[in-house]
Motif scaffolding. Structure first.
Motif, PDB file in Angstrom:
ATOM      1  N   VAL A 164       0.839  -1.200   0.000  1.00 34.03           N
ATOM      2  CA  VAL A 164       0.000   0.000   0.000  1.00 34.03           C
ATOM      3  C   VAL A 164       0.877   1.254   0.000  1.00 34.03           C
ATOM      4  CG1 VAL A 164      -1.873   1.198   1.169  1.00 34.03           C
ATOM      5  CG2 VAL A 164      -1.725  -1.303   1.286  1.00 34.03           C
ATOM      6  N   HIS A 165       0.484   2.217  -0.827  1.00 34.27           N
ATOM      7  CA  HIS A 165       1.245   3.461  -0.898  1.00 34.27           C
ATOM      8  C   HIS A 165       0.309   4.655  -0.973  1.00 34.27           C
ATOM      9  CE1 HIS A 165       0.607   4.074  -5.314  1.00 34.27           C
ATOM     10  NE2 HIS A 165       0.520   2.750  -5.306  1.00 34.27           N
ATOM     11  N   GLY A 166       0.847   5.812  -0.630  1.00 31.69           N
ATOM     12  CA  GLY A 166       0.079   7.048  -0.623  1.00 31.69           C
ATOM     13  C   GLY A 166       0.332   7.808   0.670  1.00 31.69           C
ATOM     14  N   PRO A 167      -0.186   9.035   0.773  1.00 28.06           N
ATOM     15  CA  PRO A 167      -0.016   9.827   2.002  1.00 28.06           C
ATOM     16  C   PRO A 167      -0.558   9.106   3.227  1.00 28.06           C
ATOM     17  CG  PRO A 167      -0.837  11.198   0.206  1.00 28.06           C
ATOM     18  CD  PRO A 167      -0.889   9.783  -0.284  1.00 28.06           C
ATOM     19  N   TYR A 168       0.012   9.458   4.382  1.00 23.88           N
ATOM     20  CA  TYR A 168      -0.375   8.938   5.694  1.00 23.88           C
ATOM     21  C   TYR A 168       0.016   7.481   5.911  1.00 23.88           C
ATOM     22  CZ  TYR A 168      -3.044  13.227   5.604  1.00 23.88           C
ATOM     23  OH  TYR A 168      -3.394  14.561   5.494  1.00 23.88           O
ATOM     24  N   SER A 169       0.950   6.990   5.114  1.00 27.03           N
ATOM     25  CA  SER A 169       1.407   5.616   5.290  1.00 27.03           C
ATOM     26  C   SER A 169       2.327   5.502   6.496  1.00 27.03           C
ATOM     27  CB  SER A 169       2.148   5.145   4.042  1.00 27.03           C
ATOM     28  OG  SER A 169       2.760   3.886   4.269  1.00 27.03           O
ATOM     29  N   PRO A 170       2.144   4.473   7.343  1.00 24.93           N
ATOM     30  CA  PRO A 170       3.104   4.231   8.424  1.00 24.93           C
ATOM     31  C   PRO A 170       4.356   3.521   7.906  1.00 24.93           C
ATOM     32  CG  PRO A 170       1.385   2.588   8.493  1.00 24.93           C
ATOM     33  CD  PRO A 170       0.995   3.556   7.404  1.00 24.93           C
ATOM     34  N   LEU A 171       4.285   3.021   6.663  1.00 27.29           N
ATOM     35  CA  LEU A 171       5.399   2.293   6.072  1.00 27.29           C
ATOM     36  C   LEU A 171       5.634   2.811   4.643  1.00 27.29           C
ATOM     37  CD1 LEU A 171       7.187  -0.267   6.969  1.00 27.29           C
ATOM     38  CD2 LEU A 171       5.769  -1.525   5.351  1.00 27.29           C
ATOM     39  N   PRO A 172       6.045   4.069   4.503  1.00 38.60           N
ATOM     40  CA  PRO A 172       6.170   4.669   3.170  1.00 38.60           C
ATOM     41  C   PRO A 172       7.443   4.219   2.456  1.00 38.60           C
ATOM     42  CG  PRO A 172       6.837   6.256   4.823  1.00 38.60           C
ATOM     43  CD  PRO A 172       6.368   5.039   5.572  1.00 38.60           C
ATOM     44  N   PRO A 200       2.494  -2.885  -6.023  1.00 38.51           N
ATOM     45  CA  PRO A 200       1.987  -1.798  -5.185  1.00 38.51           C
ATOM     46  C   PRO A 200       0.465  -1.683  -5.259  1.00 38.51           C
ATOM     47  CG  PRO A 200       2.876  -0.904  -7.220  1.00 38.51           C
ATOM     48  CD  PRO A 200       3.137  -2.383  -7.253  1.00 38.51           C
ATOM     49  N   ALA A 201      -0.092  -1.000  -4.274  1.00 44.98           N
ATOM     50  CA  ALA A 201      -1.539  -0.781  -4.208  1.00 44.98           C
ATOM     51  C   ALA A 201      -1.795   0.620  -3.679  1.00 44.98           C
ATOM     52  CB  ALA A 201      -2.194  -1.818  -3.299  1.00 44.98           C
ATOM     53  N   SER A 202      -2.260   1.496  -4.547  1.00 40.64           N
ATOM     54  CA  SER A 202      -2.582   2.852  -4.118  1.00 40.64           C
ATOM     55  C   SER A 202      -3.766   2.830  -3.150  1.00 40.64           C
ATOM     56  CB  SER A 202      -2.930   3.719  -5.332  1.00 40.64           C
ATOM     57  OG  SER A 202      -3.565   4.926  -4.932  1.00 40.64           O
ATOM     58  N   ALA A 203      -3.668   3.608  -2.092  1.00 35.18           N
ATOM     59  CA  ALA A 203      -4.794   3.708  -1.155  1.00 35.18           C
ATOM     60  C   ALA A 203      -6.043   4.196  -1.878  1.00 35.18           C
ATOM     61  CB  ALA A 203      -4.436   4.651  -0.014  1.00 35.18           C
ATOM     62  N   ARG A 204      -5.865   5.003  -2.895  1.00 33.53           N
ATOM     63  CA  ARG A 204      -7.020   5.508  -3.655  1.00 33.53           C
ATOM     64  C   ARG A 204      -7.650   4.393  -4.495  1.00 33.53           C
ATOM     65  NH1 ARG A 204      -4.528  10.540  -6.653  1.00 33.53           N
ATOM     66  NH2 ARG A 204      -6.527  10.427  -7.784  1.00 33.53           N
ATOM     67  N   ASN A 205      -6.842   3.497  -5.040  1.00 32.52           N
ATOM     68  CA  ASN A 205      -7.402   2.368  -5.785  1.00 32.52           C
ATOM     69  C   ASN A 205      -8.109   1.386  -4.863  1.00 32.52           C
ATOM     70  OD1 ASN A 205      -6.672   3.215  -8.369  1.00 32.52           O
ATOM     71  ND2 ASN A 205      -4.654   2.247  -8.251  1.00 32.52           N
ATOM     72  N   SER A 294       0.166   8.824  -9.055  1.00 40.03           N
ATOM     73  CA  SER A 294      -0.112   8.996  -7.626  1.00 40.03           C
ATOM     74  C   SER A 294       1.078   9.576  -6.864  1.00 40.03           C
ATOM     75  CB  SER A 294      -0.476   7.647  -6.998  1.00 40.03           C
ATOM     76  OG  SER A 294       0.674   6.813  -6.862  1.00 40.03           O
ATOM     77  N   LEU A 295       2.254   9.548  -7.484  1.00 36.39           N
ATOM     78  CA  LEU A 295       3.482   9.897  -6.758  1.00 36.39           C
ATOM     79  C   LEU A 295       3.587  11.352  -6.286  1.00 36.39           C
ATOM     80  CD1 LEU A 295       6.390   7.919  -8.460  1.00 36.39           C
ATOM     81  CD2 LEU A 295       5.624   7.784  -6.094  1.00 36.39           C
ATOM     82  N   PRO A 296       3.177  12.344  -7.083  1.00 39.34           N
ATOM     83  CA  PRO A 296       3.388  13.724  -6.615  1.00 39.34           C
ATOM     84  C   PRO A 296       2.833  14.012  -5.232  1.00 39.34           C
ATOM     85  CG  PRO A 296       2.834  13.734  -8.942  1.00 39.34           C
ATOM     86  CD  PRO A 296       2.671  12.316  -8.469  1.00 39.34           C
ATOM     87  N   GLU A 297       1.601  13.547  -4.930  1.00 36.39           N
ATOM     88  CA  GLU A 297       1.054  13.836  -3.606  1.00 36.39           C
ATOM     89  C   GLU A 297       1.801  13.078  -2.519  1.00 36.39           C
ATOM     90  OE1 GLU A 297      -3.011  12.762  -3.057  1.00 36.39           O
ATOM     91  OE2 GLU A 297      -2.783  10.733  -3.860  1.00 36.39           O
ATOM     92  N   THR A 298       2.285  11.864  -2.839  1.00 37.94           N
ATOM     93  CA  THR A 298       3.056  11.101  -1.862  1.00 37.94           C
ATOM     94  C   THR A 298       4.382  11.786  -1.570  1.00 37.94           C
ATOM     95  OG1 THR A 298       2.065   9.021  -2.597  1.00 37.94           O
ATOM     96  CG2 THR A 298       4.132   8.868  -1.371  1.00 37.94           C
ATOM     97  N   VAL A 299       5.070  12.221  -2.627  1.00 37.54           N
ATOM     98  CA  VAL A 299       6.367  12.892  -2.461  1.00 37.54           C
ATOM     99  C   VAL A 299       6.208  14.169  -1.653  1.00 37.54           C
ATOM    100  CG1 VAL A 299       8.229  14.085  -3.671  1.00 37.54           C
ATOM    101  CG2 VAL A 299       7.393  11.881  -4.525  1.00 37.54           C
ATOM    102  N   GLU A 300       5.171  14.949  -1.951  1.00 39.46           N
ATOM    103  CA  GLU A 300       4.959  16.200  -1.227  1.00 39.46           C
ATOM    104  C   GLU A 300       4.654  15.934   0.243  1.00 39.46           C
ATOM    105  OE1 GLU A 300       4.815  19.999  -0.129  1.00 39.46           O
ATOM    106  OE2 GLU A 300       5.586  19.192  -2.017  1.00 39.46           O
ATOM    107  N   TRP A 301       3.873  14.897   0.513  1.00 38.31           N
ATOM    108  CA  TRP A 301       3.569  14.547   1.905  1.00 38.31           C
ATOM    109  C   TRP A 301       4.833  14.125   2.631  1.00 38.31           C
ATOM    110  CZ3 TRP A 301       3.604   9.542   4.249  1.00 38.31           C
ATOM    111  CH2 TRP A 301       3.086   9.514   5.550  1.00 38.31           C
ATOM    112  N   LEU A 302       5.690  13.344   1.980  1.00 42.01           N
ATOM    113  CA  LEU A 302       6.938  12.922   2.610  1.00 42.01           C
ATOM    114  C   LEU A 302       7.856  14.112   2.878  1.00 42.01           C
ATOM    115  CD1 LEU A 302       7.677   9.641   0.611  1.00 42.01           C
ATOM    116  CD2 LEU A 302       7.085   9.821   3.035  1.00 42.01           C
TER     117      LEU A 302
END
Length: 338
Positions: A164-172, A200-205, A294-302
């Motif tokens: 699972v990937h995306g913002p708010y991940s405890p294991l990014p 991978p599995a997007s949280a949005r998917n 999906s990566l831009p929002e994940t990168v910005e959150w990180l």
């Protein structure tokens, strides 16, 4: 009702259900809200381990329970005990329940010749580990068995999620590449020739699968992954593109050459790729986002999280699982002698 609503999958799942017209109660330990939720979403505090509290939130009844934090037979029995008050359920499991034809799975990876040789792709008919309470995988298997055995009383869609990937991940896992770029590292080492594939599995998917399953109740098991399973080198290149960098990649044939050098959170000697055709056929599933998009929002959150402090404090679970993820000294020493 969505249990675990403030987590990585819960946030987009609540939003997707609300957009689809559901009246959603978002339950979590802290009772928090996400900015993407509309005013119609009701947020409540819930201690998942408290049977009485769970029953109280369900109240006189609800059409759907989405459980994103269930582990083990005990949590399954909590839900089935309320079957007369729940229309149907959607529960998150994991692809870690699968084992190969020699009985190898995620729990045997550390043993000699213990890495599973899964078919490519893995369908839902693949054997699973024996249920139990010993490990994450066996607990998820026990959760599944208990729920599916009560399918007539409580129709439940079990979603086996990938990485699972995306913002708010405890294991990014993406932190492996993002932090290196922010630290000014000009290169990286990738084991197995950079060809490792861990679906991978997007949280949005996953949220989209939750939405679709909510509208078509049934007792079933479905994989929950992205449309493609990129290689680790491909993931690195995608992160590079988002961050506007061009680092040098050193590829190593075979396993990590020393310690954690060349080891990433996706580095596996054999592919773990899941078949998504059943979800397409049963639910009409079409992914709402690709890994790359999906990566831009994940990168910005990180970026924002890393600005708050040391990565180990920001992501303690990741640090426990991969304690040497950024051992630059070991990496430099190996490169100097390579």
């Amino acid at each position: 009702m969505v249990i675990g609503a403030s987590g990585q999958i819960g946030r987009p799942a609540v939003a997707a259900l609300a957009r689809d017209g559901w009246e959603v109660t978002a339950a979590s330990r802290g009772g928090g809200r996400d900015e993407s939720w509309g005013e119609g979403v009701r947020a409540v505090r819930l201690d998942r381990s408290d049977d009485g509290a769970l029953a109280a939130v369900v109240g006189d009844g609800c059409d759907l329970v989405v459980d994103l934090v269930a582990y083990g037979a005990g949590h399954a029995r909590q839900l089935t005990a309320l079957a007369d008050r729940i229309g149907s359920a959607v529960v998150i499991s994991s692809v870690s329940v699968y084992e190969d034809d020699k009985g190898r799975g995620f729990d045997t990876q550390g043993e000699p010749d213990g890495f599973p040789a899964y078919p490519v792709p893995v369908a839902e008919t693949q054997p699973t580990v024996a249920p139990g309470e010993a490990t994450y995988s066996t607990r998820k298997a026990a959760l599944e068995r208990e729920l599916l055995a009560k399918g007539e009383e409580l129709p439940t869609t079990v979603l086996r999620a990938g990485a699972v990937h995306g913002p708010y991940s405890p294991l990014p896992r993406e932190l492996y590449f993002v932090k290196r770029h922010l630290d000014g590292r000009g290169g990286r080492v990738l084991a197995y020739g950079g060809e490792s594939r861990f679906h991978p599995a997007s949280a949005r998917n996953i949220a989209e699968l939750v939405r679709l399953a909510a509208g078509r109740p049934g007792s079933r098991v479905l994989n929950a992954c992205d449309p493609q399973a990129p290689t680790v080198a491909g993931i690195g290149a995608a992160v590079d593109a988002v961050m506007g960098v061009e680092p040098e990649t050193t590829l190593v044939d075979g396993p990590p050459p020393g310690g954690a050098v060349g080891q990433t959170p996706w580095s596996v000697p054999l592919p773990m790729v899941c078949d998504m055709s059943a979800a397409e056929q049963e639910l009409g599933y079409r992914p709402v986002v690709s890994y790359q998009d999906s990566l831009p929002e994940t990168v910005e959150w990180l970026r924002r999280r890393l600005a708050e402090g040391d990565w180990r404090e920001c992501f303690p679970l990741l640090a426990r699982v991969y304690p040497d993820l950024f051992d630059y000294a070991a990496e430099d020493a190996w490169l100097a002698g390579a």
